[in-house]
Structure formats: structure tokens, C-alpha cells
Motif scaffolding. Sequence first.
Motif, PDB file in Angstrom:
ATOM      1  N   ASN A 216      35.543 -24.513 -59.095  1.00  0.00           N
ATOM      2  CA  ASN A 216      35.600 -25.909 -58.671  1.00  0.00           C
ATOM      3  C   ASN A 216      34.252 -26.592 -58.730  1.00  0.00           C
ATOM      4  OD1 ASN A 216      35.097 -27.558 -55.825  1.00  0.00           O
ATOM      5  ND2 ASN A 216      36.864 -28.271 -56.998  1.00  0.00           N
ATOM      6  N   SER A 217      33.170 -25.888 -58.388  1.00  0.00           N
ATOM      7  CA  SER A 217      31.850 -26.515 -58.415  1.00  0.00           C
ATOM      8  C   SER A 217      30.808 -25.463 -58.736  1.00  0.00           C
ATOM      9  CB  SER A 217      31.538 -27.202 -57.074  1.00  0.00           C
ATOM     10  OG  SER A 217      31.599 -26.288 -56.008  1.00  0.00           O
ATOM     11  N   VAL A 218      29.660 -25.921 -59.251  1.00  0.00           N
ATOM     12  CA  VAL A 218      28.619 -25.000 -59.692  1.00  0.00           C
ATOM     13  C   VAL A 218      27.257 -25.633 -59.483  1.00  0.00           C
ATOM     14  CG1 VAL A 218      28.637 -25.812 -62.108  1.00  0.00           C
ATOM     15  CG2 VAL A 218      27.937 -23.464 -61.596  1.00  0.00           C
ATOM     16  N   GLN A 219      26.263 -24.794 -59.185  1.00  0.00           N
ATOM     17  CA  GLN A 219      24.876 -25.224 -59.020  1.00  0.00           C
ATOM     18  C   GLN A 219      23.951 -24.219 -59.686  1.00  0.00           C
ATOM     19  OE1 GLN A 219      23.654 -25.821 -54.964  1.00  0.00           O
ATOM     20  NE2 GLN A 219      24.984 -27.597 -54.657  1.00  0.00           N
ATOM     21  N   MET A 220      22.706 -24.638 -59.905  1.00  0.00           N
ATOM     22  CA  MET A 220      21.632 -23.723 -60.286  1.00  0.00           C
ATOM     23  C   MET A 220      20.512 -23.825 -59.261  1.00  0.00           C
ATOM     24  SD  MET A 220      21.149 -23.538 -64.417  1.00  0.00           S
ATOM     25  CE  MET A 220      21.552 -25.202 -64.913  1.00  0.00           C
ATOM     26  N   LYS A 221      20.010 -22.661 -58.834  1.00  0.00           N
ATOM     27  CA  LYS A 221      18.923 -22.599 -57.865  1.00  0.00           C
ATOM     28  C   LYS A 221      18.308 -21.212 -57.932  1.00  0.00           C
ATOM     29  CE  LYS A 221      17.811 -24.251 -53.287  1.00  0.00           C
ATOM     30  NZ  LYS A 221      18.350 -25.083 -52.188  1.00  0.00           N
ATOM     31  N   ASP A 222      17.022 -21.100 -57.631  1.00  0.00           N
ATOM     32  CA  ASP A 222      16.372 -19.790 -57.561  1.00  0.00           C
ATOM     33  C   ASP A 222      16.729 -19.161 -56.216  1.00  0.00           C
ATOM     34  OD1 ASP A 222      14.817 -17.554 -57.627  1.00  0.00           O
ATOM     35  OD2 ASP A 222      12.902 -18.616 -57.707  1.00  0.00           O
ATOM     36  N   MET A 223      17.684 -18.258 -56.216  1.00  0.00           N
ATOM     37  CA  MET A 223      18.183 -17.680 -54.975  1.00  0.00           C
ATOM     38  C   MET A 223      17.358 -16.485 -54.501  1.00  0.00           C
ATOM     39  SD  MET A 223      20.719 -19.586 -54.070  1.00  0.00           S
ATOM     40  CE  MET A 223      21.670 -18.644 -52.878  1.00  0.00           C
ATOM     41  N   ASN A 224      16.685 -15.769 -55.397  1.00  0.00           N
ATOM     42  CA  ASN A 224      15.962 -14.562 -55.000  1.00  0.00           C
ATOM     43  C   ASN A 224      14.441 -14.694 -55.099  1.00  0.00           C
ATOM     44  OD1 ASN A 224      15.896 -14.629 -57.770  1.00  0.00           O
ATOM     45  ND2 ASN A 224      16.400 -12.473 -58.060  1.00  0.00           N
ATOM     46  N   GLY A 225      13.959 -15.901 -55.371  1.00  0.00           N
ATOM     47  CA  GLY A 225      12.522 -16.142 -55.339  1.00  0.00           C
ATOM     48  C   GLY A 225      11.733 -15.525 -56.454  1.00  0.00           C
ATOM     49  N   ASP A 226      12.372 -15.234 -57.582  1.00  0.00           N
ATOM     50  CA  ASP A 226      11.641 -14.632 -58.702  1.00  0.00           C
ATOM     51  C   ASP A 226      11.159 -15.660 -59.709  1.00  0.00           C
ATOM     52  OD1 ASP A 226      13.993 -15.393 -59.942  1.00  0.00           O
ATOM     53  OD2 ASP A 226      14.402 -13.424 -60.841  1.00  0.00           O
ATOM     54  N   ASP A 277      14.181 -18.961 -42.935  1.00  0.00           N
ATOM     55  CA  ASP A 277      13.564 -17.681 -43.293  1.00  0.00           C
ATOM     56  C   ASP A 277      13.027 -17.656 -44.720  1.00  0.00           C
ATOM     57  OD1 ASP A 277      15.885 -17.588 -44.785  1.00  0.00           O
ATOM     58  OD2 ASP A 277      16.605 -15.691 -43.950  1.00  0.00           O
ATOM     59  N   GLY A 278      13.109 -18.810 -45.404  1.00  0.00           N
ATOM     60  CA  GLY A 278      12.589 -18.894 -46.760  1.00  0.00           C
ATOM     61  C   GLY A 278      13.561 -18.474 -47.834  1.00  0.00           C
ATOM     62  N   ARG A 279      14.759 -18.029 -47.463  1.00  0.00           N
ATOM     63  CA  ARG A 279      15.768 -17.609 -48.435  1.00  0.00           C
ATOM     64  C   ARG A 279      16.902 -18.626 -48.477  1.00  0.00           C
ATOM     65  NH1 ARG A 279      14.158 -12.683 -46.105  1.00  0.00           N
ATOM     66  NH2 ARG A 279      15.624 -12.987 -44.389  1.00  0.00           N
ATOM     67  N   PRO A 280      17.326 -19.058 -49.661  1.00  0.00           N
ATOM     68  CA  PRO A 280      18.455 -19.988 -49.741  1.00  0.00           C
ATOM     69  C   PRO A 280      19.748 -19.347 -49.253  1.00  0.00           C
ATOM     70  CG  PRO A 280      17.203 -19.978 -51.789  1.00  0.00           C
ATOM     71  CD  PRO A 280      16.725 -18.813 -50.979  1.00  0.00           C
ATOM     72  N   ASP A 281      20.508 -20.100 -48.506  1.00  0.00           N
ATOM     73  CA  ASP A 281      21.805 -19.668 -47.993  1.00  0.00           C
ATOM     74  C   ASP A 281      22.898 -20.482 -48.675  1.00  0.00           C
ATOM     75  OD1 ASP A 281      20.419 -17.991 -46.026  1.00  0.00           O
ATOM     76  OD2 ASP A 281      19.891 -19.892 -45.075  1.00  0.00           O
ATOM     77  N   ILE A 282      24.144 -20.169 -48.343  1.00  0.00           N
ATOM     78  CA  ILE A 282      25.278 -20.779 -49.022  1.00  0.00           C
ATOM     79  C   ILE A 282      26.237 -21.382 -48.003  1.00  0.00           C
ATOM     80  CG2 ILE A 282      27.324 -20.327 -50.450  1.00  0.00           C
ATOM     81  CD1 ILE A 282      25.734 -18.107 -51.816  1.00  0.00           C
ATOM     82  N   VAL A 283      26.703 -22.598 -48.290  1.00  0.00           N
ATOM     83  CA  VAL A 283      27.813 -23.214 -47.562  1.00  0.00           C
ATOM     84  C   VAL A 283      28.941 -23.442 -48.563  1.00  0.00           C
ATOM     85  CG1 VAL A 283      28.610 -25.204 -46.248  1.00  0.00           C
ATOM     86  CG2 VAL A 283      26.319 -24.300 -45.864  1.00  0.00           C
ATOM     87  N   ALA A 284      30.138 -22.989 -48.208  1.00  0.00           N
ATOM     88  CA  ALA A 284      31.291 -23.124 -49.095  1.00  0.00           C
ATOM     89  C   ALA A 284      32.422 -23.822 -48.353  1.00  0.00           C
ATOM     90  CB  ALA A 284      31.765 -21.757 -49.584  1.00  0.00           C
ATOM     91  N   GLY A 285      33.214 -24.590 -49.089  1.00  0.00           N
ATOM     92  CA  GLY A 285      34.421 -25.191 -48.554  1.00  0.00           C
ATOM     93  C   GLY A 285      35.605 -24.287 -48.819  1.00  0.00           C
ATOM     94  N   SER A 286      36.466 -24.123 -47.829  1.00  0.00           N
ATOM     95  CA  SER A 286      37.520 -23.121 -47.920  1.00  0.00           C
ATOM     96  C   SER A 286      38.848 -23.639 -47.416  1.00  0.00           C
ATOM     97  CB  SER A 286      37.107 -21.884 -47.105  1.00  0.00           C
ATOM     98  OG  SER A 286      38.188 -21.002 -46.920  1.00  0.00           O
ATOM     99  N   GLN A 287      39.931 -23.136 -48.032  1.00  0.00           N
ATOM    100  CA  GLN A 287      41.275 -23.292 -47.498  1.00  0.00           C
ATOM    101  C   GLN A 287      41.833 -21.963 -47.002  1.00  0.00           C
ATOM    102  OE1 GLN A 287      41.312 -25.024 -51.098  1.00  0.00           O
ATOM    103  NE2 GLN A 287      39.874 -26.090 -49.792  1.00  0.00           N
ATOM    104  N   MET A 288      40.950 -21.024 -46.717  1.00  0.00           N
ATOM    105  CA  MET A 288      41.387 -19.800 -46.047  1.00  0.00           C
ATOM    106  C   MET A 288      41.964 -20.150 -44.681  1.00  0.00           C
ATOM    107  SD  MET A 288      40.861 -17.005 -47.822  1.00  0.00           S
ATOM    108  CE  MET A 288      40.653 -15.684 -46.636  1.00  0.00           C
ATOM    109  N   GLN A 313      21.656 -15.587 -46.378  1.00  0.00           N
ATOM    110  CA  GLN A 313      21.144 -14.537 -47.245  1.00  0.00           C
ATOM    111  C   GLN A 313      20.211 -13.605 -46.462  1.00  0.00           C
ATOM    112  OE1 GLN A 313      18.922 -13.879 -51.577  1.00  0.00           O
ATOM    113  NE2 GLN A 313      19.249 -15.951 -50.803  1.00  0.00           N
ATOM    114  N   GLN A 314      20.386 -12.321 -46.673  1.00  0.00           N
ATOM    115  CA  GLN A 314      19.590 -11.301 -46.009  1.00  0.00           C
ATOM    116  C   GLN A 314      18.438 -10.838 -46.903  1.00  0.00           C
ATOM    117  OE1 GLN A 314      20.668 -10.527 -42.611  1.00  0.00           O
ATOM    118  NE2 GLN A 314      21.563 -12.454 -43.345  1.00  0.00           N
ATOM    119  N   PRO A 315      17.465 -10.096 -46.344  1.00  0.00           N
ATOM    120  CA  PRO A 315      16.324  -9.656 -47.155  1.00  0.00           C
ATOM    121  C   PRO A 315      16.705  -8.839 -48.390  1.00  0.00           C
ATOM    122  CG  PRO A 315      15.820  -9.395 -44.828  1.00  0.00           C
ATOM    123  CD  PRO A 315      17.269  -9.787 -44.909  1.00  0.00           C
ATOM    124  N   ASP A 316      17.846  -8.137 -48.333  1.00  0.00           N
ATOM    125  CA  ASP A 316      18.269  -7.340 -49.491  1.00  0.00           C
ATOM    126  C   ASP A 316      19.114  -8.126 -50.479  1.00  0.00           C
ATOM    127  OD1 ASP A 316      20.630  -7.614 -48.093  1.00  0.00           O
ATOM    128  OD2 ASP A 316      21.066  -5.465 -47.962  1.00  0.00           O
TER     129      ASP A 316
END
Length: 462
Positions: A216-226, A277-288, A313-316
Amino acid sequence: MRMRRALVCGLGLLVVGLAGCGMFQKGGKAQAGGGKAQAAAVPAGKPAPMSYVWGGNGLPQTRIWKSQIAFGDVNGDGYPDFGAVSRLADGPWVFVTDGHGNWTEASNGLPREPFCGGGMAFMDVNKDGFMDVAIADHCKGVFVFLGDGKGNWRSASSGLPTIGAEDVALGDFNNDGCPDLVSVAASEEGVRAFLGNCKGVWKESSDGLATTEWGNSVQMKDMNGDGNLDVIAAYSAGPRVWLGDGKGKWREASQGLPAPDIHGLYWGIDTGDLNGDGRPDIVAGSQMPPLPEGCGAPGMPVCNGGGVEVYLQQPDGSYVTSNDGLLPMNTLGVAIGDLNNDGKPDVVAVGKRALDEIGGVYGVYTFLGDGTGKWTPVVAAGLPQTGKERSWGVGLADVNKDGVLDIVVAFGDVVSPTWRSGGKKEGADQKKEGAEQKGPGAPQRGKFGGLSVWLGQLKPGS
């Protein structure tokens, strides 16, 4: 069989609003059935420290706008403009603002033919200093149009897919200085990536992506800081992340994200550092289904699904849920931004809280974040909580440059928002009323919807 059920949930929703996919939880997995979850009893939230006023003068208030919302300064005046795609009408449109809540279309050269809805993204694709636009359409595929800064556009789509797509994102994922493109399909082509050459010619580079099913939707982002852009999608199988290697190859990194048996339950996605914490997190819309039953109310358990779903997102690189304070609802679009200027990211969601109804039951909801991943639902004056057509995409930008984020939403349905189906009845009540009532009557059918802008204002002392 799972694919058949998934298609019913993922694509059948486009016909007449969204009554939900009829889910309930059994053994921790979404199953087909008649769930009892009902969100209407849960309080909508306390008064918000911000309010909103209409700022959509000149925008169309007709047609079905089945579209994600994309922003870009098309004419170089410093104000965010935006684009959206109509469904079963006249294609994609770009609207420029004067910064005072007034909008003018700037779409010369874009297709004027029936499109099916989708998404857009803005970026300077050919490095000429003017904003260009990528367009995904549910029926026709993916297009790029080069802009001249004056609202005129010319096609530059060589090599892009001609099969239906729901959304598109732009960004330089191979670090060569030329913007590249990612799209998510409307049917069976999955998530695909294309290298750009700064001249409007595109070459596929999808090794490692999921190139089947839809999203349904898509983005680009540096999620792991590399330093390399990654792909984040509301994919048919659930929210998903693919890490890029900076050369056009990908590997999935979705540990901890949901994977329901029935596909097509996630609509809308956004990313941002929600807990500082410096790590990107995710928000999603759901019909669960919002379970356990009664979740989200004061003193009741946190919902483990349904509505706005937050994943920290966690450190791992894995993800854990963080839904404390979020209300049960059907969510069809989400956006992250600091609504009250306290330095902590908040969330706007569009959808409905009357889970078993269709019609004019959709609205706009705001959740304030505390910077740790907990949320407070607030009722913002000026935003509709219900009474709107089916909602699609939502975006946040400071369109009038007053320092407060504003909200743009796309609405549209084939039934009038003045009609609503009414809630389902249980057991004896259903049998009794079935003989006495004929329901709310047949809805008026047509193409109802519009593009809405609400300008944000902070209350004094907030």
C-alpha cells in the motif's frame, strides 16, 4: 487458499469503504470470522494543546482521492506544495499554495485520463534545480514527470513498470548522485527498485526485495545508520524493511514485525525516531483486530494489534511493539511529526473507530508521544472524528510556514458520507430487529470525496 483470502481483504476493500476484514484472534494469529471488538466505547482522548482551522481553499471537494499525500516545493517559493491521485476520475494533480491556505492546481502535462489512485513523490530527478514528480497508479503503473518550476511537466518514464502500483518513493540508494525509485505493486509484482541516471531513464535493481504480492505504501530511509538508503513498506505480508548495500542490492531485516496469516491488513507506513535513541522506528496503519477485547480503555490492557501500531527499533535491528495509549481502530494512513512543538514525535492517523460500519464514519485522530514510545490520544478542535468519506493517505507539513505542522488528508468513497450502515447486532437483538427494521436504507452512490487541509495552531500556554 491463503492468497485467495488475502486478495479479498487487500483488494476488495476498494469497492465500498472498509468494514474491516472480519478478523478475530485464535492462537495468536488473525483468522477469518466475526470478531466482537468494538472501539466506540473507548474514550476518544482528552482535549489537545493544538487546534486546527480549514486551509484548503481551492482544493477539489469532489472525486474519490485514493492517494498517499506527497509534499514538495514545486515552484521554489519556499512553501510545501503537494500532489495526489484521483480514482476513476482524471488522474494525478499537483497543487501549489500561497502560504495562506489557498491552493492552485499546477498540473499541465500530467495525464488527464481515468486513473485508479496511488501515490506520488517529489525530488529533483534530473538535477536542473526544479522539482520533479514520480507517480504510482493502481492500474497504469509508475511514471516520472520532469518539472519546470512553473507547473508544467514532461514524461521521463523509460524503463518503469506499466503494471499497477500503489505507491512510489524517490532517493539515491546507490550513492551515485542521481535519484533512484522504489515502487510497491497493486497486485502481484511486489516491491521493486529502479536506478536512475539523472536523465529520466530507469533500470531495475530489485535483487533481494520481495517481488511478489502487493502493498500500500513505501518509503526510503537509512534505517541502520550505514549511510545507505533502505526500503520500508506496508507490504501485503505486513510492515517490512529491506536494507540496502549502497549498490542496488537488498536484504530483509524485519525481525519482530508482524506477519499475519491473512495478507493485506496493513495500510500506510511512516518512520521516525520515536524514543530518542537515534534509531528510526516504524508506525504502521492496521486493520488487525484490536485484541484483547476492550483493550486501549483506561485500566485495560494495551492493544496488541489493530489501528495504529508502533514498532521501536532495537540495537540489534529487530523491532518491539510500543502501543501503550493507542486506541483501537481501523487505520488507513499514518504520519509522524511533532504536532505540539514539545520536541517529541507524535502521530496522526486517519481511519475509523466504528469497526463494523461503513459510510460516513471516518475521521482524523491525533496521538501525542512522550518520547519513550507511550502515547496519549487527544481530541484536536477542528478535526473531524467521524462523518467523513473513507480516508486514504495523510501527510504532515508546515504549509503556511508558521512553525506548526499542518495536516493534509485524501478522502473518497462510492457512497455518500451522509449515509452509514449502522453497527452489527448480536444474538437475540439481531433476530428481533431483523424482523422490525430494514436498516439505514440504500446509500446514495457516486464519487464522493475531496482533499482536505487543516492548519495547525498551538493554544496559548501549551
